[in-house]
Design a protein around this motif. Structure first.
Motif, PDB file in Angstrom:
ATOM      1  N   GLU A 268       0.819  -1.214   0.000  1.00 53.79           N
ATOM      2  CA  GLU A 268       0.000   0.000   0.000  1.00 53.79           C
ATOM      3  C   GLU A 268       0.853   1.264   0.000  1.00 53.79           C
ATOM      4  N   ILE A 269       1.997   1.224   0.688  1.00 55.17           N
ATOM      5  CA  ILE A 269       2.905   2.383   0.686  1.00 55.17           C
ATOM      6  C   ILE A 269       3.423   2.638  -0.736  1.00 55.17           C
TER       7      ILE A 269
ATOM      8  N   THR B  18       2.248   1.501  -3.774  1.00 55.03           N
ATOM      9  CA  THR B  18       1.236   1.819  -4.783  1.00 55.03           C
ATOM     10  C   THR B  18       0.595   3.184  -4.528  1.00 55.03           C
ATOM     11  N   ARG B  19       0.489   3.583  -3.271  1.00 60.33           N
ATOM     12  CA  ARG B  19      -0.082   4.892  -2.948  1.00 60.33           C
ATOM     13  C   ARG B  19       0.813   6.026  -3.445  1.00 60.33           C
ATOM     14  N   ASN B  20       2.110   5.789  -3.458  1.00 61.33           N
ATOM     15  CA  ASN B  20       3.059   6.827  -3.872  1.00 61.33           C
ATOM     16  C   ASN B  20       3.445   6.742  -5.348  1.00 61.33           C
TER      17      ASN B  20
ATOM     18  N   ARG C  20       2.733   6.863  -9.429  1.00 60.86           N
ATOM     19  CA  ARG C  20       1.849   7.413 -10.465  1.00 60.86           C
ATOM     20  C   ARG C  20       1.794   6.507 -11.691  1.00 60.86           C
TER      21      ARG C  20
ATOM     22  N   HIS D 124      -4.110  -4.897  -2.604  1.00 60.33           N
ATOM     23  CA  HIS D 124      -3.423  -3.871  -1.820  1.00 60.33           C
ATOM     24  C   HIS D 124      -2.731  -2.854  -2.726  1.00 60.33           C
ATOM     25  N   GLY D 125      -3.243  -2.704  -3.958  1.00 64.29           N
ATOM     26  CA  GLY D 125      -2.782  -1.624  -4.810  1.00 64.29           C
ATOM     27  C   GLY D 125      -2.069  -2.019  -6.086  1.00 64.29           C
TER      28      GLY D 125
ATOM     29  N   GLN E  46      -7.641  -1.202 -10.108  1.00 62.69           N
ATOM     30  CA  GLN E  46      -6.389  -0.665 -10.659  1.00 62.69           C
ATOM     31  C   GLN E  46      -6.432  -0.631 -12.190  1.00 62.69           C
TER      32      GLN E  46
ATOM     33  N   ARG F 114      -8.258   2.472 -12.879  1.00 62.01           N
ATOM     34  CA  ARG F 114      -7.423   3.642 -12.573  1.00 62.01           C
ATOM     35  C   ARG F 114      -6.464   3.968 -13.709  1.00 62.01           C
TER      36      ARG F 114
END
Length: 241
Positions: free
Chosen positions: A150-151, A153-155, A157, A170-171, A219, A222
């Motif tokens: 998650e860290i 994929t959250r950061n 682009r 989880h991303g 995803q 997205r």
């Protein structure tokens, strides 16, 4: 306590049994799973032993990423320096030469989490990320698999792909993922055969790692990935009913 069979999961557990099995447990049959990229020399000196190979197919995932994103020019590969991470890094080094002149592969190996976040946040445009194992960063700090995924994929682009199914949801976008459930089912069935009296020597190692194409619909949406770009046999989670 006497045991009839021992199941080991992952490389460290197998290495422990290889070193201490006879003195701690006696000559008890061992069934391994999650043992990465098995070669004959890994099993030397380990009698009464069989199991299932776990092969995370880096080359297949690189091919998949290039097929879904034909304009990609760089793939960043995140790896830690744990026992499994070293195996992944060595395997990546073996295959990198195949891609010279076609695509740039950039290992992000054994990096502190803060530095890794900065690197990931700066990646953009015609690049992708392949997230392998990263349970411990370069400073020795440990992370749960969902926390790390998650860290990252959250950061990020750009789309992030993976090698293991426990990152899905989880991303990550997806990939050809090693399936822990299938590893356990296979090892459990082998253990049952031993408990029913079948000699360990009659049960060959299952070399065909049970991996699956799996993707996350959220995803895909997205990043604008249509399902017709995916392999036909793919499993897609989080699809609307």
């Amino acid at each position: 306590t006497r045991f009839d069979v021992i199941i080991s999961t992952d490389d460290d557990a197998f290495n422990f049994l290889k070193k201490y099995r006879n003195t701690v447990f006696g000559r008890v049959p061992v069934v391994f799973c999650g043992l990465n990229w098995i070669k004959p020399e890994k099993l030397i000196g380990m009698e009464l032993c069989t199991g299932v190979n776990e092969t995370t197919d880096i080359a297949l995932n690189l091919y998949l990423m290039m097929k879904i994103h034909p304009q990609v020019k760089r793939i960043y590969v995140i790896i830690d320096s744990t026992t499994t991470g070293i195996s992944v890094y060595n395997r990546l080094c073996e295959i990198m030469q195949q891609y010279v002149g076609r695509i740039e592969i950039i290992p992000l190996y054994d990096i502190k989490m803060d530095d890794l976040i900065s690197r990931v946040a700066s990646i953009e445009g015609d690049s992708l990320i392949l997230m392998t194992i990263f349970s411990m960063d370069g400073a020795g700090q440990f992370f749960e698999y969902n926390e790390y995924a998650e860290i990252i994929t959250r950061n990020s682009r750009v789309p992030v792909y993976g090698l293991w199914d426990f990152y899905l949801g989880h991303g990550i976008l997806g990939g050809n993922l090693a399936n822990g459930y299938s590893q356990g089912i296979t090892a459990g069935n082998i253990a049952l055969r031993i408990l029913m009296g079948e000699p360990v020597g009659n049960i060959p190692v299952v070399m065909d790692s049970p991996n699956t194409y799996m993707f996350d619909y959220q995803q895909m949406k997205r990043f604008g990935i249509e399902s017709d770009l995916l392999p036909v046999s793919s499993i897609i989670i989080n699809q609307p009913s």
